[in-house]
Design an enzyme around this catalytic site. Structure first.
Site, PDB file in Angstrom:
ATOM      1  N   SER A   1       0.852  -1.172   0.000  1.00 21.53           N
ATOM      2  CA  SER A   1       0.000   0.000   0.000  1.00 21.53           C
ATOM      3  C   SER A   1       0.900   1.239   0.000  1.00 21.53           C
ATOM      4  O   SER A   1       2.110   1.119  -0.129  1.00 21.53           O
ATOM      5  CB  SER A   1      -0.843  -0.086   1.253  1.00 21.53           C
TER       6      SER A   1
ATOM      7  N   GLU B   1       0.400  12.256  -9.207  1.00 23.94           N
ATOM      8  CA  GLU B   1      -0.674  11.551  -9.918  1.00 23.94           C
ATOM      9  C   GLU B   1      -1.957  11.623  -9.114  1.00 23.94           C
ATOM     10  O   GLU B   1      -1.921  11.899  -7.914  1.00 23.94           O
ATOM     11  CB  GLU B   1      -0.317  10.060 -10.051  1.00 23.94           C
TER      12      GLU B   1
ATOM     13  N   LYS C   1      -5.003   9.892  -7.150  1.00 20.55           N
ATOM     14  CA  LYS C   1      -5.156   8.644  -6.400  1.00 20.55           C
ATOM     15  C   LYS C   1      -6.569   8.120  -6.662  1.00 20.55           C
ATOM     16  O   LYS C   1      -7.549   8.679  -6.174  1.00 20.55           O
ATOM     17  CB  LYS C   1      -4.931   8.902  -4.913  1.00 20.55           C
TER      18      LYS C   1
ATOM     19  N   ASP D   1      -9.879   6.048  -6.595  1.00 22.80           N
ATOM     20  CA  ASP D   1     -10.576   5.381  -5.511  1.00 22.80           C
ATOM     21  C   ASP D   1     -11.315   4.176  -6.073  1.00 22.80           C
ATOM     22  O   ASP D   1     -12.470   4.269  -6.482  1.00 22.80           O
ATOM     23  CB  ASP D   1     -11.564   6.373  -4.866  1.00 22.80           C
TER      24      ASP D   1
ATOM     25  N   ARG E   1      -5.816  -7.395  -4.956  1.00 23.06           N
ATOM     26  CA  ARG E   1      -4.826  -7.241  -3.885  1.00 23.06           C
ATOM     27  C   ARG E   1      -4.895  -8.387  -2.865  1.00 23.06           C
ATOM     28  O   ARG E   1      -3.882  -8.913  -2.460  1.00 23.06           O
ATOM     29  CB  ARG E   1      -5.051  -5.929  -3.135  1.00 23.06           C
TER      30      ARG E   1
ATOM     31  N   TYR F   1      -0.841   2.594 -13.107  1.00 20.41           N
ATOM     32  CA  TYR F   1       0.085   3.575 -12.546  1.00 20.41           C
ATOM     33  C   TYR F   1       1.412   3.021 -12.044  1.00 20.41           C
ATOM     34  O   TYR F   1       2.191   3.749 -11.461  1.00 20.41           O
ATOM     35  CB  TYR F   1      -0.582   4.338 -11.405  1.00 20.41           C
TER      36      TYR F   1
ATOM     37  N   LYS G   1      -4.275  12.240   1.157  1.00 18.42           N
ATOM     38  CA  LYS G   1      -5.720  12.003   1.021  1.00 18.42           C
ATOM     39  C   LYS G   1      -6.453  13.319   1.253  1.00 18.42           C
ATOM     40  O   LYS G   1      -6.143  14.049   2.194  1.00 18.42           O
ATOM     41  CB  LYS G   1      -6.165  10.988   2.055  1.00 18.42           C
TER      42      LYS G   1
ATOM     43  N   CYS H   1     -17.541   0.144  34.474  1.00 18.43           N
ATOM     44  CA  CYS H   1     -17.799  -0.579  33.220  1.00 18.43           C
ATOM     45  C   CYS H   1     -19.307  -0.785  33.050  1.00 18.43           C
ATOM     46  O   CYS H   1     -19.968  -1.292  33.968  1.00 18.43           O
ATOM     47  CB  CYS H   1     -17.073  -1.921  33.244  1.00 18.43           C
TER      48      CYS H   1
ATOM     49  N   CYS I   1     -19.935  -4.825  33.321  1.00 21.96           N
ATOM     50  CA  CYS I   1     -19.691  -5.676  34.493  1.00 21.96           C
ATOM     51  C   CYS I   1     -19.542  -4.864  35.773  1.00 21.96           C
ATOM     52  O   CYS I   1     -19.378  -5.439  36.848  1.00 21.96           O
ATOM     53  CB  CYS I   1     -18.463  -6.554  34.261  1.00 21.96           C
TER      54      CYS I   1
ATOM     55  N   CYS J   1     -11.597  -1.275  31.333  1.00 18.10           N
ATOM     56  CA  CYS J   1     -12.162  -2.168  32.327  1.00 18.10           C
ATOM     57  C   CYS J   1     -11.129  -3.280  32.484  1.00 18.10           C
ATOM     58  O   CYS J   1     -10.740  -3.906  31.498  1.00 18.10           O
ATOM     59  CB  CYS J   1     -13.492  -2.743  31.822  1.00 18.10           C
TER      60      CYS J   1
ATOM     61  N   CYS K   1     -15.561  -9.941  32.220  1.00 17.91           N
ATOM     62  CA  CYS K   1     -16.395  -8.953  31.534  1.00 17.91           C
ATOM     63  C   CYS K   1     -16.812  -9.518  30.165  1.00 17.91           C
ATOM     64  O   CYS K   1     -15.955  -9.739  29.296  1.00 17.91           O
ATOM     65  CB  CYS K   1     -15.594  -7.661  31.396  1.00 17.91           C
TER      66      CYS K   1
END
Ligand code: IVH
Length: 682
Positions: free
Chosen positions: A83, A113, A115, A117, A136, A225, A312, A406, A409, A424, A430
């Site tokens: 990546s 370049e 990117k 999507d 991939r 690319y 990004k 928590c 619990c 917790c 839990c």
């Protein structure tokens, strides 16, 4: 027509259709009308139907699809599909440039370049013919989707021109243009199907369809690319792209060479707004070092190239009302506040919940129930609240207080110095922690017991059968048969019922049995030690080989392992010094789980090079660069990408960059030739 004439006509038609496809789908400049094109294609289909012996694998009729797959074969990537390092800040681009500047010096040219999507794809061409297309997957192996990819009309099944390597791979992104996306979703709504959330999901879903004729109807497209591997004909990335364009690939028109940071930021700012005018989605820009030799000097980290970075674009943002906040307990005991929102459309999906991260963020945002909040969707899947519109605050807005016990619990929550999350600590009592740990243990990259998927762990836990991952190995047919439960599916939130009938039970027990063959590195990952992800587990397992050695390893021995830092070392030490964890290992061992790396997977085959660090560069006579690197590792040595004072030897082949030699000489790093190295080994 006699058969020779048929063969010639098929070849001529194929060539002509290929050219028209290229003009239409790659250049967007058709020279004939649709009707004429259809006539040519129909004639070719007719001839191929009558004379199937003349169908070539690169025939343009393959674009129409037709092959129906049962499943996709998993295939290993020749070069791992890595990546890119991601950033959202201009500051990090400056850091990237500075890092490169330090290593390479002044003379660096960059290529900027778009990117895309979409869905990453690797295409292999042999003698100019497309022979394989792999997704991939996990980066090491992906799905062979060749038949589906052949339906993408802009992808050349046979290359144009000349000068392409005998065999090579080209990587790119399969995308779905907005126009096709809109049509597909309208059709889906018509059919009563759920529309796709965004073009990327639609492209990914389309590539996974088993009927390639249906894929052809989706009108996917692709931009290319990157050509991985070493190809002596090219000196720069830009040259590679130009050559690939001449071979018929669709290469973006918006690839530019930049000399300065200023040029890079210009490109970035232009596309930050111009992206909305494109007929497809991009989610950022990519900046790459142009010179391939410089790229080689910079090398790769385990996850991404050091010679490239992706910027990004800032996430899409909307405002909506905060209705309430729930507190969730994760596998590690960390408490995550989750906001329930008035549903709102954001970047293609309807958002009802958002993460509030932790107590610190809640306090710093001063967010209150009833507030109008800014919600963002960035790279992460779960949207987050990033701010409050104070002008809209109602007088009765209720301030949020973080819980102190928590919610599951009742244990008092604790927070370690320097950490933002509250925990917790009731690890063994839990419920969501116990279930979360079990779910992690059975997950694909851990013990891979997929027959215990969604809802089933819950049944086992609720019936008191498993509390602990080692309990899985005590399960029997008699204990499982007949168990039942209704649960809410995490996928569609619908109520589903599971009953443990004979077949389900057999699958579960087989899956558990098969997990005894899972290699030690995956077992180590399955244990769920904090900060021990997949890569770290692999490093630790191959370094220490057995769990006993890992248990004995002290802090210093741990941080000596490549990529193991102090935080990980502390966490590993802490985990293995808990008696209850050692007992867990003993139980798992007794059940037959592997706690030693299989010899065949474990380097080294000798320790001759232990303690030596190598830089391998250039082209060699007897072995490839990768083979030499593997040999070094197999004998206990280490490889790094760039020369430093710590480098023991530079293994130098032909065409090695002069900078590397200069640097080695300057630092007094001895330079070995291939034959000297081989003698050295013997
Ligand atoms: S170069 C060795 N260039 O974005 C890495 N990737 O988030 C080669 N992507 O994995 C990748 N547009 O799937 C490259 N112009 C572009 C790209 C691009 C989209 C994808 C690619 C990559 C991911 C990283």
């Amino acid at each position: 027509m006699d058969t020779l004439q048929v063969k010639q006509r098929i070849a001529a038609l194929s060539d002509e259709i290929r050219k028209h496809n290229y003009n239409y789908y790659v250049l967007s400049m058709p020279v004939i009308g649709d009707f004429e094109f259809d006539l040519l294609l129909e004639e070719l289909i007719r001839l191929e139907t009558d004379y199937p012996e003349f169908i070539e694998p690169d025939s343009p009729t393959q674009h129409v699809g037709g092959g129906i797959a049962k499943e996709f074969q998993q295939v290993q990537h020749k070069y791992p599909m890595l990546s890119l390092g991601n950033t959202y800040s201009e500051e990090e681009i400056r850091d990237f440039e500075e890092r490169i500047h330090k290593i390479i010096g002044d003379e660096v040219e960059y290529v900027c370049e778009l990117k895309f999507d979409g869905v990453a794809i690797g295409l292999t061409y042999r003698q100019g013919i497309l022979v394989q297309a792999i997704t991939r997957g996990d980066g090491i192996q992906g799905d062979d989707v060749t038949t589906n990819i052949k339906t993408v009309r802009s992808i050349p099944l046979k290359l144009h021109g000349q000068g392409y390597p005998e065999e090579f791979e080209i990587r790119g992104e399969i995308i779905l243009p907005h126009a096709s996306f809109g049509k597909i979703n309208l059709q889906r709504i018509d059919n009563g199907d759920e529309p796709f959330a965004n073009p990327r999901n639609a492209a990914s879903g389309s590539l996974k369809m088993l009927d390639s004729a249906e894929v052809a109807n989706r009108h996917l497209d692709g931009f290319f690319y990157y050509i991985p591997g070493y190809h002596p004909a090219f000196k720069s990335h830009y040259e590679c792209l130009t050559a690939a364009r001449s071979w018929g690939f669709k290469i973006s028109d918006y690839v530019v060479r930049c000399k300065t940071l200023e040029d890079i930021f210009d490109y970035l700012n232009t596309w930050n707004t111009a992206r909305y005018d494109l007929p497809f989605d991009i989610d950022g820009i990519v900046i790459k070092v142009n010179d391939l030799r410089q790229q080689e000097m910079l090398g790769f980290t385990a996850k991404s190239p050091r010679w490239a970075i992706a910027y990004k674009f800032k996430a899409a943002q909307v405002t909506t009302k905060l209705l309430s906040v729930a507190f969730q307990v994760g596998r590690t005991g960390a408490i995550t506040p989750v906001a329930n929102l008035q549903p709102v459309q954001l970047a293609g999906t309807i958002v009802k919940r958002a993460s509030l991260h932790n107590a610190g963020i809640i306090a710093s945002l001063d967010v209150r129930i009833g507030d109008t909040v800014f919600v963002e969707k960035g790279g992460e899947i779960i949207p987050k609240i990033v701010g409050v519109d104070l002008d809209q605050r109602p007088v009765d807005a209720v301030p949020l207080t973080f819980i102190s016990d928590c919610p599951e619990c009742g244990t008092a929550l604790v927070r370690t110095e320097g950490e933002s999350a509250w925990y917790c600590t009731n690890e063994t009592g839990c419920p969501p922690q116990i279930k979360g740990k079990l779910e992690h243990f059975i997950s694909r990259k851990a013990m891979n017991i997929d027959s215990l998927g969604e809802g089933k762990i819950e049944i086992l836990f609720d019936n008191g059968l498993v509390h602990h991952c080692a309990d899985l190995y005590d399960l029997t047919y008699d204990r499982l048969i007949g168990l039942e439960k209704t649960y809410e599916s995490t996928e569609d939130k619908k109520e589903k019922k599971i009953s443990f009938r004979e077949k389900t039970v057999a699958n579960i027990l087989n899956g558990i049995e098969a997990s005894k063959k899972v290699s030690f590195d995956h077992v180590l990952y399955a244990l769920g030690i904090r900060f021990v992800g997949e890569t770290v587990a692999k490093k630790l397992a191959t370094h220490f080989i057995s769990v006993e050695k890992l248990i004995d390893a002290d802090f210093n021995e741990l941080i000596e392992v490549e990529e193991i830092g102090e935080k990980i070392a502390q966490s590993v030490r802490a985990w293995f010094s808990e008696p209850k964890n050692l007992e867990l290992i003993n139980r798992l061992k007794a059940a037959g789980i592997r706690f030693t790396m299989d010899e065949s997977l474990v380097p080294p085959i000798s320790t001759r090079l232990t303690g030596f660090t190598f830089v391998v560069s250039g082209v060699f006579e007897k072995f490839s660069r990768d083979e030499l690197k593997k040999t070094i590792e197999a004998h206990g040595g280490k490889n790094t990408g760039s020369i430093s004072a710590k480098t023991s030897y530079l293994l130098a082949g032909e065409n090695m960059g002069p900078e590397k030699r200069k640097k080695a000489e300057k630092l007094g790093v001895p330079i070995l030739s291939e034959s000297e190295f081989l003698n050295f080994l013997q």
